[in-house]
Structure formats: C-alpha cells, structure tokens
Design an enzyme around this catalytic site. Structure first.
Site, short mmCIF file in Angstrom:
data_model
loop_
_atom_site.label_atom_id
_atom_site.label_comp_id
_atom_site.label_asym_id
_atom_site.label_seq_id
_atom_site.Cartn_x
_atom_site.Cartn_y
_atom_site.Cartn_z
N ASP A 39 -1.73 9.35 10.02
CA ASP A 39 -2.60 8.62 9.10
C ASP A 39 -3.89 8.19 9.81
O ASP A 39 -3.87 7.76 10.97
CB ASP A 39 -1.84 7.37 8.62
N GLU A 45 -4.72 13.36 9.06
CA GLU A 45 -5.63 12.92 8.01
C GLU A 45 -6.91 12.50 8.73
O GLU A 45 -6.95 11.46 9.39
CB GLU A 45 -5.06 11.72 7.25
N ASP A 76 0.86 -1.19 0.00
CA ASP A 76 0.00 0.00 0.00
C ASP A 76 0.89 1.24 0.00
O ASP A 76 0.77 2.12 0.85
CB ASP A 76 -0.95 -0.01 1.21
#
Ligand code: NOJ
Length: 547
Positions: free
Chosen positions: A199, A240, A60
């Site tokens: 994140d 985020e 990823d």
C-alpha cells in the site's frame, strides 16, 4: 530458468468482507471465500489479491490495521486463512495479501504506546512538537480529510498522517520499524502467501523523520526484495505507486526493487480514450512507455476498490472523462476521481464492456480484476466515499444475491437491489449458463490472454491502422507474436494492416464484430469490435526467461 510467474498472471482482487458469508452473520468470511474458489478458478484467474483482513476498527475498509499478525475475528481465524490458502494452492491459485505499513490505525497498541511516551515505541510514528506550516497541504482525501498533522491530547504533540487522521504514519526511518515490517512479511510468507500488494509505496518512502538513521528510501526497496526472496523465492512485491513514468527507474531499480507496479497513468489514458472513442491517448502513452528491467512488470486494471483517480490528466481531459462517465457531482470524489463501477459507466453495454476488458488484457502488463466487474456489477451511490463500489458479490437471484443468509439489514453493506444492475438480473448463476453473457466473454478473454504470453513480456509496437478509433498493438516475444485490434468508437471503423505483418499466416484467437478482407489486408470493425491474432515471428528474441 527463472519462473517469473507474475509476468503472465491474472490477478483477481477480493474483499473477504463482501464476497461470501458462510455463517449467516451478514459479513463475508474466509470459509465463504474458500467455498467460492470455483468461480475464481473458472474465470481463469491465477492469483488472488486479498484486501486487508487484519483486525481493524474498519474506518478505512481495513486499511487501518490494529494487529498485523492476525485475522479479524469477523472474517474467521488464522486457521481459516491457512485452510483458504491451502485450498487456493490446490487449484493452482497463488495468494497475495495487502501490506499496509505506511501507517497503522491509531488503535494499534504501538501507537497507543507511542503517544503514552513508552521509550520502546516513542519514535515508531512521526511526531512534531509544533504543527508544521504545510499541515493543510498534501491531504489525500480532500473534502473529507482536513489536515495531515493532528494534535494528540495525551502526548501533546502532533502526529503525521498522510491519509485519514485515524491512520498515523509509521516512522520507517526507524530501524526497529523496518525490522518489524520484515517480521510481518516473514509471518505471512510462512503461512504460504506469494507476496504482497504494498500500500501507498511513494508515501512510505517519504522521509519525514527528524532523526536520520542513514536510511535510503528507494534502496530500502532492494532490501525488502532481498529479504523476500530469501524467505520465499517466488514472492513478489506488487506496488500501489501512482507515479509518473519518468520515476519508474527509482522504483524498479535494476530489477532489484519492486517487481510489479500498478500503471495508474495508463488507466487514466485508457478512460480518456474510452470517453473520446479514440485510441490516441493510449497509443501515445504506449509509444513513450519507458524501458523497464526484464523482471519488472506493470499491472494493468480497469477498476479497483478505490475511486478512478484522474489526477494525472490535464483539467480539460479530466472534465471530458467526468462528462462521459460521471457527470453528476455525486459520482465524483476528492476533486479527481469517479466512484462508479465499470459497467454503469459504460452504460451496461456488454459489447463495450467486453471491448474494455479486451483492451486492458492486451496492454503490456499483468491484468488485475476487481471482483464483480466480470459480471458487470453496478455501484451504490448512497454509500459514502469509495464504499459505493464495495457492495456484496452478486451470486444469484436468491435473497441478498446469495451473499449471506442474514436479514438484508444485517448485511455488512446492502446488496445492489434496485435498477438495471440489481442482483436478480446481474448475477453469476444467470451468466454462467449463458455463452453470450459478459461473464462468459470475460472467461474467453482471460483464456486468450493466458495463451498470448507475448503480451506479458513485450513492450508492444503501436501500429497505424488508419482509423483513429482503432488501437492496434503488436507484442513480440521469443519467436511468437500477437496482434490485437480494438475499435474504441460507437461506430464502425476500417483498419488496414501494414505489409510487414504475415497476415495470411495469422490465426485468430478472439473476435467480436470483425469482418476481414484478406486480399485487401483490411478489417472492418463494428462499433466496439475487436480481434486478436497470433503469428510466428522470425524477429523474436530468445534471451529472456520463461514466464
Ligand atoms: C490505498 C488504498 O488503496 C486505499 O483504499 C486506502 O484508503 C489508502 N491506501 C490508505 O491506506
């Protein structure tokens, strides 16, 4: 006075892997990035956010971390990282790194120990004996990801993964895991970073643990902030968190939790406004923007390394954006997003691109720029999922766009080599020399944004300018004011300035296609025209800290 540097930072996001290869193996590395700091400095950025560069099976794009305390050998060594941060600091550039602790790779030794039943790591992940009934709900990558609970053949239990099945969620409810997160932060802070892009924060705060430990998810953010500021006073958390505006208070607290949050809903309204050629979606959104603590901040952006997530728009609005910017199914992703770069979406029209950058820079918050957008790079839709927007940086017309001296087939990803956005036409070297290029425009825009510090501090007032295609904002702070006007439409528009503004005493900061009739207090903006003015403002407050 506090130095809230992030209030007026300009953040440039880089993926080390695709920025510059220094040793000819086809993979970008820290030495290569260090050698390209000139570009970032000349752009006017003040801070670099690095996508994950930790050892990882890379399923990823590095968001599947297998070791939090190292650099993936493909990108160099810890020594190269320190040399890079040192060189960045010498140029006055701060460095933020990605903190991906909602989950780790299942290759991480912690997960391997957890699945093997090692008592130290048994509870480091979220396990269930039986598959929960809602396992198919809440997948983040629909169409690619099938479930959020996968059975592990060794432990013979199910582990939770909000994202792909190779990314097992860490059990943040465990005090040992939380302690480890602080250790990770402490490590990178000691190596000189100025904070973290965190994140998946809302998912991190989801408590799915079975054994509760008195952990209070949102308050945990305050603990992280306290830890951070004791270790390094200037360090920030840039989150985020794709949250609705009415949840902002939970995440900012009284200024004691996250410092900066990406404003995803604003990004979606911006694309709706661009699609319609009307200011309404952005104006309405800004009028309803919640008050946030003085030390808190939004991050604004046009594109990032993921898809443009339109999930917060109404279905009809999302369809409008799809129709305007990504009509082919192949351009869309996860039923909610667009996997295209900015320049092709805006038809490669440099005036429209400059307008889009200018709008983003005029919005309340700290701007974040995805590498390559400053020269108008295109995407490669033949690559899977979000890799379409992660092709190598295009430096010149040389082989592989000068990203790498490796054979093209050995490059980590192909450089865009065909069509109007191919590296022989779209590259840094070519645009650097041309004062009318997009790169030169973006440099000028960033300069103006750095001068217009009011924008970093103010909650702007939305003016009625007359024509619905014109976005008119006034940002006031500490006796200074900035007025910005943008015509979002592909046709000319008239804007009339209200009496309250000291029009005669305003000095222009930036202009594209604007004709002024001072006597009538009227501006005629060409298609995609824009204007920035500064003025002295008697009504400014003096009670905030210097940024
Ligand atoms: C958000 C990141 O931006 C994205 O690239 C990643 O796939 C997910 N988090 C999972 O880490």
């Amino acid at each position: 006075m506090l130095n809230l540097w992030y209030k007026n930072a300009v953040i440039y996001c880089v993926d080390v892997e695709t920025f510059q290869d220094s040793d000819g193996d086809g993979i970008g590395d820290f030495k290569g990035l260090t050698g390209r700091l000139d570009h970032i400095e000349a752009l006017g950025a003040t801070c670099i956010w690095l996508l994950p560069f930790y050892p990882s099976p890379n399923r990823d794009n590095g968001y599947d971390v297998a070791d939090y305390y190292n650099v993936d050998p493909r990108y160099g060594t810890l020594g190269d990282f320190v040399e890079f941060t040192h060189a960045a600091h010498e140029r006055g550039l701060r460095v933020l790194v990605d903190l991906v602790v909602n989950h780790s790779s299942i290759d991480h030794p912690w997960f391997q120990a957890s699945r093997a039943g090692d008592p130290k790591y048994r509870d480091w992940y979220v396990w269930r004996k039986d598959k929960p009934e809602d396992a198919e709900k809440g997948v983040i990558f629909p169409g690619v990801q099938k479930t959020t609970w996968t059975r592990d053949t060794k432990r013979k239990e199910y582990y939770f993964h909000r994202f792909y099945e190779h990314q097992a969620d860490l059990n943040i409810a465990s005090p040992e895991v939380r302690e480890e997160i602080e250790r990770i932060m402490g490590f990178w802070l000691a190596l000189g970073v100025s904070g973290f892009r965190m994140d998946a924060v809302p998912f991190m705060l989801e408590d799915l643990s079975s054994a509760h430990s008195g952990w209070e998810p949102h308050r945990y953010l305050s603990q992280l902030q306290t830890f951070l500021s004791w270790r390094r006073a200037e360090a920030i958390l840039l989150a985020e968190a794709n949250i609705p505006m009415d949840e902002a208070g939970d995440y900012f607290g009284t200024g004691d939790r996250l410092h900066v949050i990406f404003n995803f809903p604003l990004n979606q309204q911006m694309f709706l406004a661009f699609a319609r050629g009307e200011a309404g979606p952005v104006s309405d959104f800004l009028k309803a923007l919640p008050e946030i603590p003085a030390i808190a901040q939004w991050a604004t952006f046009l594109r990032n390394h993921d898809e443009i997530d339109l999930g917060r728009l109404e279905t009809q609005e999302k369809e409008e954006v799809f129709a305007a910017f990504g009509p082919d199914e192949d351009m869309q992703l996860y039923d909610r997003g667009l996997r295209r770069r900015l320049a092709p979406m805006l038809g490669g029209d440099e005036r429209r691109l400059a307008m889009a950058f200018s709008v983003m820079l005029a919005l309340p918050g700290t701007p974040v720029i995805w590498y390559g957008d400053e020269i108008g790079m295109g995407e490669d839709l033949s690559l899977p999922e979000r890799h379409s927007v992660r092709t190598p940086m295009q430096w010149s017309a040389a082989e592989n766009g000068a990203f790498s001296s490796a054979r093209a087939k050995d490059c980590v990803r192909p450089v865009v080599a065909k069509g109007p956005f191919a590296f022989p036409h779209v590259n840094v070297a070519r645009q650097k020399l041309d004062p009318l290029s997009l790169l030169s425009q973006v440099r000028r825009l960033i300069r103006a944004r750095r001068e217009a510090r009011e924008i970093g501090w103010a909650r702007p007032e939305v003016l009625k300018a007359g024509d619905g295609s014109v976005l008119a904002l006034v940002s006031r702070w500490r006796g200074g004011g900035v007025l910005t006007l943008h015509n979002l439409a592909d046709r000319p528009a008239l804007a009339h300035l209200p009496e309250g503004l000291p029009f005669a005493a305003m000095s222009p900061l930036l202009r594209q296609g604007v004709h002024i009739d001072a006597k009538e207090r009227t501006l005629r903006l060409d298609a995609y025209g824009f204007e920035w003015f500064r003025f002295e403002d008697g009504s400014g407050t003096r009670d905030e800290d210097e940024g």
